[in-house]
Design an enzyme around this catalytic site. Structure first.
Site, PDB file in Angstrom:
ATOM      1  N   LYS A  41       0.846  -1.195   0.000  1.00 19.38           N
ATOM      2  CA  LYS A  41       0.000   0.000   0.000  1.00 19.38           C
ATOM      3  C   LYS A  41       0.883   1.248   0.000  1.00 19.38           C
ATOM      4  O   LYS A  41       1.614   1.495   0.950  1.00 19.38           O
ATOM      5  CB  LYS A  41      -0.922  -0.016   1.221  1.00 19.38           C
ATOM      6  CG  LYS A  41      -1.887  -1.208   1.212  1.00 19.38           C
ATOM      7  CD  LYS A  41      -2.770  -1.267   2.432  1.00 19.38           C
ATOM      8  CE  LYS A  41      -2.014  -1.601   3.681  1.00 19.38           C
ATOM      9  NZ  LYS A  41      -2.902  -1.898   4.837  1.00 19.38           N
ATOM     10  N   THR A  65      -9.369   9.133   8.158  1.00 16.98           N
ATOM     11  CA  THR A  65      -9.002   7.913   7.434  1.00 16.98           C
ATOM     12  C   THR A  65      -8.776   6.727   8.368  1.00 16.98           C
ATOM     13  O   THR A  65      -8.151   5.741   7.972  1.00 16.98           O
ATOM     14  CB  THR A  65      -7.725   8.155   6.618  1.00 16.98           C
ATOM     15  OG1 THR A  65      -6.674   8.606   7.511  1.00 16.98           O
ATOM     16  CG2 THR A  65      -7.951   9.209   5.546  1.00 16.98           C
ATOM     17  N   GLY A 117      -9.022   3.340   9.992  1.00 15.93           N
ATOM     18  CA  GLY A 117      -9.593   2.063   9.579  1.00 15.93           C
ATOM     19  C   GLY A 117      -9.361   1.681   8.136  1.00 15.93           C
ATOM     20  O   GLY A 117      -9.901   0.666   7.672  1.00 15.93           O
ATOM     21  N   THR A 118      -8.543   2.436   7.414  1.00 18.00           N
ATOM     22  CA  THR A 118      -8.365   2.142   5.982  1.00 18.00           C
ATOM     23  C   THR A 118      -7.756   0.759   5.741  1.00 18.00           C
ATOM     24  O   THR A 118      -8.190   0.026   4.853  1.00 18.00           O
ATOM     25  CB  THR A 118      -7.478   3.202   5.307  1.00 18.00           C
ATOM     26  OG1 THR A 118      -6.280   3.366   6.074  1.00 18.00           O
ATOM     27  CG2 THR A 118      -8.197   4.531   5.208  1.00 18.00           C
ATOM     28  N   GLY A 119      -6.726   0.396   6.515  1.00 16.45           N
ATOM     29  CA  GLY A 119      -6.070  -0.882   6.288  1.00 16.45           C
ATOM     30  C   GLY A 119      -6.972  -2.067   6.575  1.00 16.45           C
ATOM     31  O   GLY A 119      -7.025  -3.030   5.796  1.00 16.45           O
ATOM     32  N   CYS A 120      -7.688  -1.996   7.695  1.00 10.02           N
ATOM     33  CA  CYS A 120      -8.633  -3.066   8.040  1.00 10.02           C
ATOM     34  C   CYS A 120      -9.711  -3.189   6.970  1.00 10.02           C
ATOM     35  O   CYS A 120     -10.093  -4.295   6.565  1.00 10.02           O
ATOM     36  CB  CYS A 120      -9.287  -2.776   9.390  1.00 10.02           C
ATOM     37  SG  CYS A 120      -8.140  -2.460  10.744  1.00 10.02           S
TER      38      CYS A 120
END
Length: 263
Positions: free
Chosen positions: A175, A206, A208-211
């Site tokens: 990412k 932003t 929580g983007t990875g989860c």
């Protein structure tokens, strides 16, 4: 009514509701799959950061896994915050016998920079968890933790992907959102690479983007997409969620998992 595809998340609970188990289940609901959860840790966190976390005993994590897998089953698995060596090893031991796609989000730190993985657990992530992964989804900080490679420009994404893939996963999604310019993520399977670009939205909310991205990939795989298609669709979903992220508390608010329903 027909039973929807099932996806299992194994991760930590976010008391603020923006990341972790809560984000995973919201994503799964938004994308039309039935989400199930194994809670590996409980965090005390809000929009300002993580004030503390507590691991669940390995016996409790294993019991949750056994309960879901022995009766309900699943068509994809997503792992997130596993906190410690013993929990990484416990989860990996169970998942070694699972034949569905496994998406590993190697959570090391929170959005605010708070540590969510014991330093001595990195070896377990490398040695027993990543070799089970269908797709692993590290951000640039997690790449550096896992491989020592610091990515400071887009032309180093391929080097990072090769180094992470050498640890055993089938596919690596690096990412690149923290690099300058338009966000670009690199998907690599050891031979072919695919780049996924997106608009950069001027929105600080932003959390929580990875989860959310990892759960969206797992959901689309459960729905029947191949890996490249699943990543592309997940990228579109999380980009929209970032665009519609909203303020919450005094710090960084969450992405909007329900943005598709609000259109």
């Amino acid at each position: 009514m027909p039973t929807p595809p099932r996806v299992l998340t194994i991760a930590g609970s976010d008391s603020g509701g923006g990341a972790g188990i809560q984000a995973d289940l919201k994503t799964m609901l938004a994308l039309g799959v039935h989400g199930m959860s194994v809670i590996a840790a409980v965090t005390a966190q809000n929009s300002l950061g993580v004030q503390g976390y507590w691991e669940l005993p390995p016996v409790a994590v294993r019991a949750q896994l056994d309960s879901v897998l022995s009766d309900i089953g699943t068509q994809a698995v997503k792992t997130g915050m596993l906190a410690s060596t013993v929990l990484v090893e416990t989860v990996a031991e169970v998942l070694a016998d699972v034949t569905v796609p496994i998406i590993v989000d190697p959570v090391g730190v929170s959005k605010h920079g708070d540590s969510l993985l014991a330093p001595d657990a990195l070896d377990a992530v490398r040695s027993v968890l990543l070799p089970l992964a269908t797709v692993v989804t590290p951000n640039l900080w997690e790449v550096e933790q896992l491989t020592g490679i610091k990515v400071d420009e887009e032309n180093r994404l391929r080097d990072a992907a090769e180094a992470v893939r050498a640890l055993g996963p089938e596919w690596v999604l690096i990412k690149g959102g923290h690099l300058p310019g338009e966000p670009v993520d690199l998907l690599f399977d050891g031979t072919s690479e695919y780049r996924f670009a997106a608009a950069r939205h001027d929105n600080r909310h932003t959390h929580g983007t990875g989860c959310t991205l990892a759960s969206a990939i797992a959901s689309h795989l459960a729905l029947g997409s191949d890996v490249v298609e699943a990543v592309g669709r997940a990228k579109e979903y999380v980009t929209g969620a970032i665009e519609h992220g909203f303020p919450l508390g005094e710090g960084i608010g969450p992405v909007d998992h329900a943005w598709l329903q609000r259109r």
